[in-house]
Structure formats: C-alpha cells, structure tokens
Design an enzyme around this catalytic site. Structure first.
Site, PDB file in Angstrom:
ATOM      1  N   CYS A   1       7.659  45.966  65.654  1.00 59.35           N
ATOM      2  CA  CYS A   1       8.075  46.436  64.332  1.00 59.35           C
ATOM      3  C   CYS A   1       6.987  47.320  63.709  1.00 59.35           C
ATOM      4  O   CYS A   1       5.853  47.349  64.176  1.00 59.35           O
ATOM      5  CB  CYS A   1       8.393  45.253  63.421  1.00 59.35           C
ATOM      6  SG  CYS A   1       9.991  44.492  63.777  1.00 59.35           S
TER       7      CYS A   1
ATOM      8  N   HIS B   1       8.003  46.774  57.583  1.00 60.62           N
ATOM      9  CA  HIS B   1       7.680  45.634  56.718  1.00 60.62           C
ATOM     10  C   HIS B   1       6.223  45.648  56.275  1.00 60.62           C
ATOM     11  O   HIS B   1       5.362  46.313  56.863  1.00 60.62           O
ATOM     12  CB  HIS B   1       8.026  44.318  57.418  1.00 60.62           C
ATOM     13  CG  HIS B   1       7.173  44.016  58.634  1.00 60.62           C
ATOM     14  ND1 HIS B   1       5.953  43.395  58.561  1.00 60.62           N
ATOM     15  CD2 HIS B   1       7.398  44.238  59.954  1.00 60.62           C
ATOM     16  CE1 HIS B   1       5.461  43.239  59.780  1.00 60.62           C
ATOM     17  NE2 HIS B   1       6.317  43.744  60.653  1.00 60.62           N
TER      18      HIS B   1
END
Length: 535
Positions: A446, A427
């Site tokens: 992440c 992301h």
C-alpha cells in the site's frame, strides 16, 4: 508502353511486368482477384483467424495489392518508416522487407501471400503504436494495468474505407507526454552520435570548495548534459553547486548541491541508459488510456510522490512510501477511482501478512501481537483463549486479525479507498521517520502518505465549505467514519523512470523494482534497438 497492354491474367508472359510495376510502387493492372490469388491468400491467412475472417467476409477484396490500393499501400509503407522513432520493433513491420517482397512478387500466388503479410504488418503496427508492443503482465506480474486494445476488425474497416493518411495519423499517440518523450529520444540519439556526455566522473564525493581534475570532469559532464553553461572555472564554485542541485532535483535526489556517492552514480549513468528509460517510458505511455484533463491522483512509484493534478497543474503534492522491493510486496501498477475515505480506520490485516508473519508468532505465544483482535468469519471478536493456534496451518487458519482505531494503528488516522482486487490503497502511518529517506520502499504494497490530513482536506474541500473543521470533527470522535466522495477521483499508480516535468524536460528516477530493466529486455527481444548504438 502502357501497363494495360501488359495485362494477361493467365500464363507467365505478364510476370516480369508485374514485378516491374510493383518495384515502382504502383499496383499491377491485373484482376483484383483470381482463383490463384484467392487460394494463396486463403491458405496464407488460414493460421490467423482475424485476417482469414476479414478476407472471407469482404469477398477477398484487396487492401494493398490491387490497382486501386496504390495510395493506401504507399501511405502505410511511409508510416512504418517511423517505427524506430517510436521505439518499436522495426522487424514486425519492416517497410524495406515488405517493399522487397512486393518487388519480388511474380505470380498471383505471390501477390496473395504479400497481401496477407501486409495486412498482418498493418495490424501489428496499429496495435503496437496505439497500445504497446508488449503484454506487460507477461513481463512483470506487478503490472496489472488494463490495456485497451482496439478491435482488429475496427482497424481493418477504418483502413479499408477511410482516407489512409488520416487513418494512419489517427493511430499515432497524441499525448503531449508521449510527444515530449519522443523528442527526448531523438535528442538523446543525437547526443550519443555526437559522443555522449564524456567520460564518467571517477572520483570520491565532491563538495563546494573542492578543486582538481575530478571537479573539472564533473563540470564538463554537467555542461554536456545541459545543467551548466560552459565555463572555464575549475573549482566547485557556486555555479557548479547550483548545477548539481538542479541535476539532483531532476533525478529524485536530495537537493543539497553536494556530489555525494548517490549523485555521482546518477551523473555517471550513460546516455544509452537514459535512452532505454525513455523508450520504456514511451511503451508505458502507449498503455495509458487516460484523460489527463480530468482531475486525478498520480502516484509515480519510483518518484515516491503522490500528486493531485487538475488540468495539467499540480494542486497538491506529498511524499509517499511504496512497497518493499521483495516478491509479493512491490506496489502494483493500475488505475482505478477513489470512492471514499475512512477516518479513524481499523486495519484488517491482509491474509498474506497473517499467515506469513503473525500466525507463527501466535503459535509460539497466543498473547503475541496483543494490539490485534482475532476476528471470526462474521467479523466478531474471538477470545484468544478459545483458539488453539497450533492446530492450524497457513492454509487452514480460519480467523482474521484486526487492529481497531488508535494512535498506533498501522493505517494511521485516515485511509483513502479506491476498491480494487489487489487490496491497495493510500493511507496515513505512525512511522513518520521513513519519509525522510531518499528511497522510500518499506510497505507491504500500500501507499503510505506523508501528508494524509492535507490530502483529506483537499478532497473534502470539493464538497464541503469548511473541510478542515469537518475532518477534525470526525477525527475527534475516535470512531471509524466513512466519508463518501461525491465525485469519484481517478487514481493512477504508475512507474515511470523517465517523465517530462512541467517545462517538458525529462526527469529520471531509479528503477527501484527493476521493472524497467525487465521491460527493456522484453522490448529488445521483440526487436527494439538503440539507434546508433553499437552492441
């Protein structure tokens, strides 16, 4: 004398000839099975269900010790002599030990036992060579890669019915990466045997223009490491600066040509440490059952970079931030397939972050973290005034937290989804300054992407004519938009501290999570040794 004249199925008169014949690497001309042989084999195999079932189902037909097995036995014993070259635990399938037991065999009971031992050694060899000697999850819980083990019955059927040399070659890893790592292993072992890279550079940071013994030591070490041609120059000249820069590029360091503390720490790593990294990388490569000819995303966590690779060529590359080096936040290792991207994403705060970080804040002040919405089990926004946060514990808190799309959203403007049990994805992020750091381990697990728009444009370009315009149009709406990828893209989150570059030269990275150190300890405990290195 003909061996057949020595064959007597009963009594001890044939025992010495049996040992003699085995010592010559030739199967004894005795019945393929006798009652004593079968009893011994069955008893020895009884604790190994796979082996016991195989022999029972095949009528106790021999694989290794019958008169017709000489070629198979010789091929296997020759194959496992290469165990050290593969960085595998030699003792699991020690050719010398097996041959010694073959020579010592005197009775049909002995023959039954060595038959089972050779089958177990073959299965261990085939498993370790094709898919790794370790069970990685037992070493580090963050290695959640699925290991594709070949069914033992398939391995036994192949060696029983096929050409043994061909079957044993079939077991060997064919990946160019693996072969390059093996070549590097052999090269490092030769370097160590020849005295290594010389003395470490005992110096403060060095930079262009410096001179003296420390610069000479730096020069000599880089020459022995292959980054600099032999030269009599004793000053930190342009040639030495270029060599330092090349070293930095090969080790994930800022390529400024200055031998600062971080660069000197890597230069001073001994070849034995690099050899361990290469052996661990070979083990990791044995776990990787992937098609590298297919377009894929490659995220090497210690490299802090993500790439799209197509046919072996990198067509897109960007810096990334990975999980912090703390429990529960280290990025895991696994492979999956990217299915869609979300433009203007909302952020559903992971449960672990809610209860560990945000719930205590909300219990002290219900208006804390005001950028987050409180969400019930059906996804509806709940008024904070209606919730008594102090009434709940980490286990009983029934709500979620969500950050709607915004410029400050923790996921930035786009996220890239490959749905997995670990809730890991790539992301964007509003925290752009972190990408300037050399070591980029700051997230909750992440993968934050430095150039998310470039990645989105590349992915969209495979299915629309004007990728940038399509992306920009969706971005301008400010609304959460899901874009399905017409062709799912394999994503590999890997952890290689030693890996060949495009030219086949091994690049090294720091063991940011200590995973390779743990894997080396496990390999060493299993019996892997550094060839030529005295402990």
């Amino acid at each position: 004398m003909h061996f057949h004249s020595l064959r007597k199925p009963f009594g001890r008169s044939w025992l010495v000839p049996l040992a003699f014949v085995l010592s010559q690497g030739i199967a004894p001309a005795v019945p393929a099975q006798t009652a004593a042989f079968t009893r011994s084999l069955a008893a020895t195999a009884s604790s190994d269900q796979v082996v016991a079932d195989w022999y029972r189902e095949t009528g106790y037909r021999t694989l290794w010790t019958g008169p017709e097995d000489a070629g198979r036995r010789a091929a296997f014993l020759a194959a496992i002599l290469s165990a050290r070259d593969h960085g595998l635990p030699v003792a699991r399938y020690d050719a010398a030990a097996l041959m010694a037991r073959l020579r010592a065999a005197e009775t049909e009971g002995d023959r039954g036992r060595i038959e089972v031992e050779m089958t177990q050694a073959y299965l261990a060899w085939a498993r370790d060579l094709t898919s790794g000697a370790l069970e990685p999850r037992k070493v580090d819980a963050g290695i959640v890669r699925e290991i594709d083990r070949i069914d033992p019955k398939t391995l036994l059927t192949r060696i029983a019915n096929g050409n043994p040399e061909a079957v044993l070659r079939w077991l060997e890893p064919k990946s160019p990466v693996y072969l390059q790592l093996m070549k590097a292993k052999i090269g490092l072992e030769a370097q160590i045997a020849a005295g290594g890279w010389g003395a470490p550079v005992a110096a403060r940071p060095l930079s262009p223009g410096d001179s003296g013994p420390a610069v000479v030591a730096l020069r000599d070490r880089l020459v022995r490491m292959g980054y600099l041609a032999p030269t009599p120059v004793a000053s930190y000249d342009r040639g030495l600066q270029i060599a330092v820069t090349a070293f930095q590029l090969a080790h994930g360091l800022t390529p400024d040509g200055v031998a600062n503390a971080a660069t000197l720490a890597e230069i001073n790593q001994p070849p034995e440490a690099r050899l361990k990294s290469v052996i661990v990388a070979m083990e990791r490569e044995r776990w990787m059952d992937i098609d590298r000819t297919r377009k894929h995303i490659w995220v090497n966590l210690p490299d802090f970079r993500a790439k799209i690779v197509d046919g072996g060529k990198t067509i897109f590359e960007t810096r990334v931030v990975i999980g912090k080096n703390v429990p529960d936040q280290r990025s895991p290792e696994f492979s999956d397939e990217m299915e869609h991207m979300v433009i203007n994403p909302s952020w559903g705060v992971p449960r672990s972050i809610i209860v560990k970080e945000y719930l205590p804040l909300l219990q002290r002040n219900p208006n804390a973290v005001s950028h987050l919405q409180v969400i019930d089990g059906r996804g509806r926004v709940v008024s904070r005034g209606s919730v008594n946060f102090a009434a709940y514990s980490a286990k009983t808190f029934p709500f979620g937290l969500r950050q709607p799309p915004s410029d400050g959203n923790a996921l930035g403007k786009v996220k890239f989804m490959f749905p997995n049990p670990y809730n890991i994805y790539l992301h964007d992020t509003p925290s752009k300054s972190l990408f300037d750091h050399e070591v980029r381990a700051y997230s909750h697990g992440c993968i934050r992407v430095a150039d998310p728009f470039g990645l989105a444009h590349e992915l969209l370009s495979w299915q629309v004519d004007n990728a940038e315009a399509e992306f920009e149009a969706a971005l301008k709406t400010g609304k959460e938009t899901v874009v399905r990828l017409q062709e799912h893209l394999p994503v590999h989150l890997v952890y290689f501290t030693a890996y060949p570059d495009a030219r086949g030269r091994i690049s090294y990275r720091r063991d940011v999570y200590g995973r390779d150190a743990a894997l080396w300890e496990a390999l060493e405990a299993a019996g892997v040794e550094l060839a030529g290195v005295q402990g």
